[in-house]
Design an enzyme around this catalytic site. Structure first.
Site, short mmCIF file in Angstrom:
data_model
loop_
_atom_site.label_atom_id
_atom_site.label_comp_id
_atom_site.label_asym_id
_atom_site.label_seq_id
_atom_site.Cartn_x
_atom_site.Cartn_y
_atom_site.Cartn_z
N PHE A 111 -8.45 -90.30 31.10
CA PHE A 111 -9.65 -91.04 30.70
C PHE A 111 -10.76 -91.03 31.75
O PHE A 111 -11.91 -91.32 31.42
CB PHE A 111 -9.27 -92.47 30.30
N LYS A 112 -10.46 -90.65 32.99
CA LYS A 112 -11.50 -90.61 34.01
C LYS A 112 -12.65 -89.67 33.62
O LYS A 112 -13.78 -89.85 34.07
CB LYS A 112 -10.92 -90.17 35.36
N ASP A 113 -12.35 -88.67 32.77
CA ASP A 113 -13.40 -87.75 32.31
C ASP A 113 -14.51 -88.48 31.56
O ASP A 113 -15.66 -88.04 31.59
CB ASP A 113 -12.82 -86.69 31.36
#
Ligand SMILES: *Cc1c(COP(=O)(O)O)cnc(C)c1O
Length: 497
Positions: A111-113
């Site tokens: 999810f960091k993207d």
């Protein structure tokens, strides 16, 4: 819209300046001076047909010193074919009461993207507004996920370079390959002999090294970090709670305006804080479920009002949540205190000097009205992965499974049947070992690529292209250095004489 520091003594500033700065000069974190009202569905008009358009719409309310054209362009390039799903952050419906928000269709499958694909573009527009010409050098020490997400986000960005240090032998083989195969003129990666703390300590030393910083200044470089307290990483995360709510309503699972609960597997408290901010802007969220793994400092905090970091640190199968100091929590403390920086300063001082603090009973009451804290140990996490797969045919990674487990517990304890959105933070393929074990497979002695194949066979889902290709990409960044060589390695990368 101005941004103010949670510690009260740094000057207020625009979002562009706050994004360049990262942390405020008084060591506080920047928060919006007020919360704009957006309501349950702010997406009207044709430009809101895509995720990029929706993101621009939400961000306009927060990043008011960016032009519409800047935000629209930044979002269009950040949320495009680099995401494997056309809706970018799709919602899957498991049963009548449960929707899963998949935040892992970006290039690094976690999810960091969602934030790191956009943040460099926001930073780039912010730098254009500065008078002084210099290049930003992003330094990252990583235990795995963040390094690759930052590399993907900053690769090719103008006026920015990125250098990532990771512990030699201290990341998974997939994570190592993801980093050492990274392409881009402006990226560098090097392994450091030592563990993650050594790499992180080394990076902190580089920031504080006066000799290095003088040399950098001569060459018009400035060091910066892309860590999760930067407002440019938090703001993009508010978006997907709105888009997910809209998807639930559009699918007929809820009525527009009907309250839902949200469950978020949590580490640094960034992702769940973004949900809280969405609520402050009028998204009808009822309870926020904060899910931790065995490092349950947040569960204890929400239950007792005491934040105590003096405890044993555990390595778990959800490593991105193995955290004892949740740095973004300070932003929530600011709200719980009634936006009184003196009180935040006192709590943070106590945390730094004696390792714990206790919030007032009024603040605790506010906290508990909004948040529920729960945790899942290893057994419960594996059981959750198995159960979700057997019950709904849905495969989830161990981080998401921590959330799933805490949600089941919450429902049993309270009988609350409010429709719930579970944030799913990584692709199950990224943590294939744990997922296969949970499904009862024996994984010993197999390499990562045969595990990927096995998971694919078992579930009928293809191996994500971004993982499959790692097998054949050239390893570009083979370097390994000693701790005391990090400044030299960085200097060579930047061409400092
Ligand atoms: C970073 C991360 C988390 C934790 O998110 P926070 O914003 O730090 O709470 C959870 N799951 C995965 C897979 C992550 O990479």
């Amino acid at each position: 819209m101005e941004y103010i520091s949670t510690r009260g003594s740094a000057p207020a500033m625009s979002s562009k300046k706050a994004i360049i700065k990262g942390m405020a000069d008084d060591n506080g974190l920047y928060v919006p001076a007020t919360f704009p009202f957006l309501g349950p569905n702010p997406f009207s008009g044709a430009d809101c047909d895509s995720y990029a358009g929706r993101a621009a719409r939400i961000l306009q309310a927060f990043l008011t010193d960016y032009s519409e054209a800047e935000l629209s362009l930044a979002c269009k390039t950040a949320y495009a074919e680099n995401f494997a799903s056309p809706s970018v952050a799709p919602v899957r419906f498991l049963d009548e009461g449960l929707a899963v928000l998949e935040l892992w269709h970006g290039p690094t499958l976690a999810f960091k993207d969602m934030a790191l694909q956009l943040m460099p573009r926001l930073l780039s527009f912010a730098l254009q507004a500065e008078r002084e010409r210099y290049e930003i050098v992003i330094l990252v020490a990583t235990s795995g996920d963040t390094g690759k997400a930052a590399l993907e986000g900053f690769a090719g960005a103008e006026r920015m370079r990125i250098f990532v240090f990771y512990p030699y032998g201290g990341v998974s083989e997939i994570q190592r390959l993801q980093m050492v195969t990274q392409r881009g003129e402006n990226v560098g990666v090097c392994a450091v002999r030592g563990n993650f703390d050594d790499a992180q300590y080394g990076v902190k030393q580089l920031f504080a090294d006066p000799h290095l910083n003088r040399r950098l200044a001569v060459f018009h470089f400035k060091l910066s970090s892309a860590n999760s307290i930067n407002w440019g990483r938090l703001a993009p995360q508010i978006v997907y709670y709105f888009t997910a709510y809209e998807q639930m309503a559009a699918a007929g699972k809820i009525q527009l305006g009907q309250p839902i609960n949200i469950c978020v597997p949590t580490g640094n408290f960034g992702n769940i804080l973004a949900a809280y901010y969405a609520r402050q802007c009028g998204l009808p969220l009822s309870k926020l479920l904060c899910a931790s793994n065995r490092n349950k400092v947040l569960t204890d905090f929400i239950r007792s009002g005491i934040y105590d970091r003096q405890r044993e640190f555990y390595r778990t199968e959800s490593p991105s949540m193995d955290i004892l100091i949740s740095s973004n929590l300070e932003r929530l403390l600011f709200e719980l205190s009634g936006r009184q920086p003196e009180i935040v300063c006192q709590w943070m001082e106590e945390l730094a000097t004696r390792g714990w603090y206790e919030i007032s009973s009024a603040a605790l009451e506010k906290l508990q009205t909004l948040f529920y804290g729960g945790f899942a140990d290893s057994m419960e996490t594996f059981t959750a992965m198995k159960e979700a797969f057997e019950k709904s045919g849905y495969l989830m990674d161990p981080h998401s499974a921590v959330g799933y487990s805490v949600l089941q517990r919450y429902r049993e304890e309270t009988g609350d049947r409010t429709p719930t959105l579970l944030a799913s933070t990584a692709s199950p393929f990224k943590f294939n070992w744990a997922v296969l074990e949970a499904l009862g497979e024996n994984t010993s002695g197999q390499d990562e690529f045969s595990l990927l194949e096995e998971l694919s066979k078992l579930t009928g889902q293809p191996v994500p292209a971004k993982l499959a290709e790692l097998n054949s990409l050239p390893e570009i960044h083979a370097g390994v250095c000693e701790k005391q060589e990090m400044a030299e390695v960085l200097g060579r990368f930047l061409g400092l004489k």
